[in-house]
Design a protein around this motif. Structure first.
Motif, PDB file in Angstrom:
ATOM      1  N   GLY A 104       1.009  13.219  -4.197  1.00 47.86           N
ATOM      2  CA  GLY A 104       1.869  12.097  -4.583  1.00 47.86           C
ATOM      3  C   GLY A 104       1.697  10.973  -3.582  1.00 47.86           C
ATOM      4  N   GLU A 105       1.226   9.825  -4.044  1.00 48.69           N
ATOM      5  CA  GLU A 105       0.861   8.736  -3.131  1.00 48.69           C
ATOM      6  C   GLU A 105       2.029   8.272  -2.260  1.00 48.69           C
ATOM      7  OE1 GLU A 105      -2.726   6.346  -5.268  1.00 48.69           O
ATOM      8  OE2 GLU A 105      -0.739   6.051  -6.116  1.00 48.69           O
ATOM      9  N   LYS A 106       3.161   8.045  -2.861  1.00 51.29           N
ATOM     10  CA  LYS A 106       4.319   7.563  -2.103  1.00 51.29           C
ATOM     11  C   LYS A 106       4.811   8.627  -1.129  1.00 51.29           C
ATOM     12  CE  LYS A 106       8.794   5.271  -2.578  1.00 51.29           C
ATOM     13  NZ  LYS A 106       9.805   4.743  -3.532  1.00 51.29           N
ATOM     14  N   ILE A 121      -8.238   7.498   6.203  1.00 52.34           N
ATOM     15  CA  ILE A 121      -9.571   7.127   5.714  1.00 52.34           C
ATOM     16  C   ILE A 121      -9.816   7.946   4.461  1.00 52.34           C
ATOM     17  CG2 ILE A 121     -12.045   7.051   6.220  1.00 52.34           C
ATOM     18  CD1 ILE A 121     -11.284   7.179   9.222  1.00 52.34           C
ATOM     19  N   ILE A 122     -10.141   7.262   3.366  1.00 51.95           N
ATOM     20  CA  ILE A 122     -10.367   7.944   2.092  1.00 51.95           C
ATOM     21  C   ILE A 122     -11.732   7.499   1.556  1.00 51.95           C
ATOM     22  CG2 ILE A 122      -9.397   8.486  -0.178  1.00 51.95           C
ATOM     23  CD1 ILE A 122      -6.749   7.251   0.923  1.00 51.95           C
ATOM     24  N   PRO A 123     -12.783   8.256   1.846  1.00 52.37           N
ATOM     25  CA  PRO A 123     -14.144   7.816   1.534  1.00 52.37           C
ATOM     26  C   PRO A 123     -14.423   7.561   0.056  1.00 52.37           C
ATOM     27  CG  PRO A 123     -14.179   9.684   3.039  1.00 52.37           C
ATOM     28  CD  PRO A 123     -12.782   9.550   2.561  1.00 52.37           C
ATOM     29  N   ASP A 124     -13.735   8.273  -0.836  1.00 50.60           N
ATOM     30  CA  ASP A 124     -14.066   8.160  -2.262  1.00 50.60           C
ATOM     31  C   ASP A 124     -13.101   7.271  -3.039  1.00 50.60           C
ATOM     32  OD1 ASP A 124     -11.946   9.940  -2.031  1.00 50.60           O
ATOM     33  OD2 ASP A 124     -12.603  11.201  -3.705  1.00 50.60           O
ATOM     34  N   LEU A 125     -12.359   6.411  -2.336  1.00 52.43           N
ATOM     35  CA  LEU A 125     -11.433   5.507  -3.014  1.00 52.43           C
ATOM     36  C   LEU A 125     -11.891   4.064  -2.833  1.00 52.43           C
ATOM     37  CD1 LEU A 125      -8.816   5.492  -4.652  1.00 52.43           C
ATOM     38  CD2 LEU A 125      -7.565   5.213  -2.516  1.00 52.43           C
ATOM     39  N   PRO A 126     -12.500   3.470  -3.873  1.00 51.14           N
ATOM     40  CA  PRO A 126     -13.020   2.103  -3.768  1.00 51.14           C
ATOM     41  C   PRO A 126     -11.915   1.086  -3.518  1.00 51.14           C
ATOM     42  CG  PRO A 126     -13.915   3.230  -5.702  1.00 51.14           C
ATOM     43  CD  PRO A 126     -12.796   4.079  -5.186  1.00 51.14           C
ATOM     44  N   ALA A 131      -4.643   0.068  -5.229  1.00 53.49           N
ATOM     45  CA  ALA A 131      -3.500  -0.827  -5.101  1.00 53.49           C
ATOM     46  C   ALA A 131      -2.199  -0.101  -4.777  1.00 53.49           C
ATOM     47  CB  ALA A 131      -3.346  -1.644  -6.378  1.00 53.49           C
ATOM     48  N   GLU A 132      -1.864   0.961  -5.519  1.00 54.97           N
ATOM     49  CA  GLU A 132      -0.590   1.643  -5.301  1.00 54.97           C
ATOM     50  C   GLU A 132      -0.526   2.304  -3.927  1.00 54.97           C
ATOM     51  OE1 GLU A 132       2.281   1.700  -7.249  1.00 54.97           O
ATOM     52  OE2 GLU A 132       1.157   0.024  -8.081  1.00 54.97           O
ATOM     53  N   LEU A 137       1.211   2.648   1.871  1.00 52.69           N
ATOM     54  CA  LEU A 137       0.789   2.761   3.268  1.00 52.69           C
ATOM     55  C   LEU A 137       1.262   1.555   4.078  1.00 52.69           C
ATOM     56  CD1 LEU A 137      -2.852   4.103   2.791  1.00 52.69           C
ATOM     57  CD2 LEU A 137      -0.898   5.397   3.674  1.00 52.69           C
ATOM     58  N   GLU A 138       1.119   0.394   3.507  1.00 51.14           N
ATOM     59  CA  GLU A 138       1.562  -0.827   4.200  1.00 51.14           C
ATOM     60  C   GLU A 138       3.065  -0.806   4.434  1.00 51.14           C
ATOM     61  OE1 GLU A 138       1.252  -5.705   3.782  1.00 51.14           O
ATOM     62  OE2 GLU A 138       0.391  -4.411   2.235  1.00 51.14           O
ATOM     63  N   ASN A 139       3.812  -0.367   3.416  1.00 53.32           N
ATOM     64  CA  ASN A 139       5.270  -0.307   3.542  1.00 53.32           C
ATOM     65  C   ASN A 139       5.713   0.613   4.673  1.00 53.32           C
ATOM     66  OD1 ASN A 139       5.558  -2.054   1.401  1.00 53.32           O
ATOM     67  ND2 ASN A 139       6.048  -0.493  -0.108  1.00 53.32           N
ATOM     68  N   TYR A 140       4.944   1.682   4.884  1.00 50.66           N
ATOM     69  CA  TYR A 140       5.296   2.658   5.920  1.00 50.66           C
ATOM     70  C   TYR A 140       4.555   2.426   7.245  1.00 50.66           C
ATOM     71  CZ  TYR A 140       7.993   5.385   2.562  1.00 50.66           C
ATOM     72  OH  TYR A 140       8.944   5.802   1.649  1.00 50.66           O
ATOM     73  N   GLY A 141       3.804   1.336   7.316  1.00 49.97           N
ATOM     74  CA  GLY A 141       3.151   0.981   8.570  1.00 49.97           C
ATOM     75  C   GLY A 141       1.961   1.845   8.940  1.00 49.97           C
TER      76      GLY A 141
END
Length: 262
Positions: A104-106, A121-126, A131-132, A137-141
């Motif tokens: 779950g991303e969130k 680092i997520i090598p297979d995520l272009p 976006a989600e 990640l940005e919201n949680y710093g």
């Protein structure tokens, strides 16, 4: 300035990769302490996955050992959370998107932030399909460290560097991790100059195929930091006992740190 980028101030940092849960989560904890004690500046911890496409046989085998030992992403995050007060260097989780999607991303972004993880680092995520997760990640710093290769186009490079934070992971050669026989990209200086022009102030970490002090000395002038994974795991696995594994890890890290300084 975030915790990861701060490590690039002054001496060029050593970034090492270990596979979380290989051969156990308890050993992962001890390796983190050992590497930190020997001056490693940032520690990447691999999320065990059954089909790590970007990784060579050394990391694939490490991932399989971790899975057989019962390591899961949830258990790995719990272990990091448990030890975060003893860890001073930034920790970065490296893994494949399917593991995060299933978690779950969130929830993933929230839980790793609470555990004190500084980046992923997520090598297979272009870059155009994240976006989600990026928002969470940005919201949680938490920094999302993205990868570029010698073949990354100018436009793609612009998009990736604009959305990466912490540092930019520059892949030294085409192929998988641990392929020291291939060596680093023959036009490394020009490649990193091109990337640096797009990256601006974002530090450049160089990884893939860097297998020892000799190679580090040859390339240290070009990137802002050095990333080593497979060669470290090989050194660890050469030990027959836990004490020997930890000693090997410390010795290897010390040799690379000395090579960076010279």
């Amino acid at each position: 300035m975030n915790k990861i980028t701060a490590q690039f101030q002054g001496e060029k940092p050593l970034i090492t990769y270990i596979s979380g849960g290989d051969p156990s989560l308890e050993m992962t904890e001890k390796l983190i302490y050992k590497l930190q004690a020997e001056g490693v500046d940032i520690i990447e911890i691999g999320i065990p996955f059954s089909d790590p496409l970007a990784d060579g046989p050394v990391i694939q085998e490490a991932s399989q050992r971790a899975l057989k030992a019962g390591t899961t992403l949830k258990k790995l995050i719990a272990k990091i959370n448990e030890i975060q007060a003893q860890v001073e260097v930034p920790l970065v989780l490296m893994g494949y998107y399917n593991s995060i999607l299933n978690y779950g991303e969130k929830d993933f972004a929230r839980d790793i932030a609470e555990a004190g993880v500084s980046g992923v680092i997520i090598p297979d995520l272009p870059v155009d399909e994240k976006a989600e997760l990026s928002k969470y990640l940005e919201n949680y710093g938490v920094s999302q460290i993205m990868l570029v290769t010698p073949n990354t186009s100018k436009q793609r490079l612009k998009e990736i560097t604009a959305k990466s934070s912490g540092f930019l992971y520059c892949v030294a050669h085409l192929g998988t991790t641990g392929d020291g026989q291939q060596g680093v990209y023959p036009k490394l200086e020009n490649y990193l100059k091109r990337v640096r022009k797009a990256a601006g102030e974002l530090p450049l970490g160089l990884g893939f195929g860097i297998d020892g002090p000799e190679k580090v000395r040859k390339i240290i002038d070009y990137p802002d930091g050095i990333i080593i994974g497979s060669a470290l795991i090989k050194a660890i696995q050469a030990g027959e006992t836990e004490a020997e594994m930890l000693e090997n890890a410390g010795k290897f890290a010390k040799e690379i740190k000395n090579a960076i300084k010279t």
